[in-house]
Motif scaffolding. Structure first.
Motif, PDB file in Angstrom:
ATOM      1  N   GLU A   1       0.847  -1.371  -0.266  1.00  0.00           N
ATOM      2  CA  GLU A   1       0.009  -0.037   0.133  1.00  0.00           C
ATOM      3  C   GLU A   1       0.927   1.241   0.080  1.00  0.00           C
ATOM      4  O   GLU A   1       0.491   2.180  -0.804  1.00  0.00           O
ATOM      5  N   GLU A   2       1.771   1.309   0.890  1.00  0.00           N
ATOM      6  CA  GLU A   2       2.731   2.453   0.852  1.00  0.00           C
ATOM      7  C   GLU A   2       3.571   2.719  -0.495  1.00  0.00           C
ATOM      8  O   GLU A   2       3.431   3.800  -0.923  1.00  0.00           O
TER       9      GLU A   2
ATOM     10  N   LYS B   1       0.990   3.956  -3.105  1.00  0.00           N
ATOM     11  CA  LYS B   1       0.895   5.351  -2.640  1.00  0.00           C
ATOM     12  C   LYS B   1       1.898   6.427  -3.192  1.00  0.00           C
ATOM     13  O   LYS B   1       1.619   7.467  -3.769  1.00  0.00           O
ATOM     14  N   GLU B   2       3.076   6.106  -3.089  1.00  0.00           N
ATOM     15  CA  GLU B   2       4.196   6.843  -3.352  1.00  0.00           C
ATOM     16  C   GLU B   2       4.085   6.824  -5.069  1.00  0.00           C
ATOM     17  O   GLU B   2       4.259   7.829  -5.755  1.00  0.00           O
TER      18      GLU B   2
ATOM     19  N   ALA C   1       1.255   8.892  -6.492  1.00  0.00           N
ATOM     20  CA  ALA C   1       1.466  10.396  -6.220  1.00  0.00           C
ATOM     21  C   ALA C   1       2.360  11.120  -7.194  1.00  0.00           C
ATOM     22  O   ALA C   1       2.216  12.089  -7.487  1.00  0.00           O
TER      23      ALA C   1
ATOM     24  N   PHE D   1      -5.348   7.453  -6.058  1.00  0.00           N
ATOM     25  CA  PHE D   1      -5.517   6.493  -4.836  1.00  0.00           C
ATOM     26  C   PHE D   1      -6.381   6.614  -3.912  1.00  0.00           C
ATOM     27  O   PHE D   1      -6.445   7.699  -3.185  1.00  0.00           O
TER      28      PHE D   1
ATOM     29  N   GLY E   1      -7.831   4.292  -1.598  1.00  0.00           N
ATOM     30  CA  GLY E   1      -7.534   3.340  -0.274  1.00  0.00           C
ATOM     31  C   GLY E   1      -9.095   2.926  -0.073  1.00  0.00           C
ATOM     32  O   GLY E   1      -9.606   2.506  -1.100  1.00  0.00           O
TER      33      GLY E   1
END
Length: 145
Positions: free
Chosen positions: A12-13, A16-17, A20, A27, A29
């Motif tokens: 997930e992290e 997200k990066e 972005a 995204f 979530g």
């Protein structure tokens, strides 16, 4: 592209990066069931990027909303998605194959009659709770002594 869900197998992290840094991917979530249904109903397609999922309820939910499914050719989607009618499969679990499937989908989607939302919804009803309950009761009634 709207990406939604929970966890993403621990990526997930990282996801997200990467998202972005793009302007055409959002995204979201984890979303409510109401929002999920809204997203699926408005989607060109639902990408199910899972390998060997036992059943996979989200592709059926997407089809209930009228969205065709693009999925890896494995697991439960082999029982729920009809290739070329309610969605498309990709064979190798990699970016290149997924991209090819998306391009093929766009070509077929533009063809008249391909991926008809009403037909996709009708097909998804085959996997409804009501149908399952009815057929289980009929089966038990037939074989119970």
């Amino acid at each position: 592209l709207k990406v939604f869900g929970k966890g993403f197998a621990g990526f997930e992290e990282e996801l997200k990066e990467k998202v972005a840094r793009t302007s055409n991917i959002e995204f979201l979530g984890e979303v409510s069931d109401e929002k999920k249904n809204e997203l699926m109903a408005g989607a060109k397609a639902f990408v199910f990027a899972s390998e060997d999922e036992d059943f996979g309820i989200t592709p059926v939910e997407a089809m209930m909303a009228g969205a065709p499914v693009i999925a890896h050719h494995s697991g439960g989607v082999l029982e729920t998605v009809i290739d070329g009618k309610t969605g498309l499969f990709f064979d190798e679990f990699n970016v290149e194959n997924l991209n090819s499937a998306i391009k093929k989908f766009e070509t077929l989607r533009q063809a008249q009659g391909s991926f008809d939302s009403a037909k996709i919804k009708r097909h998804a009803k085959k996997f409804s709770k009501a149908r399952f309950e009815k057929e289980i009761k009929e089966f038990v009634g037939k074989y119970a002594k």
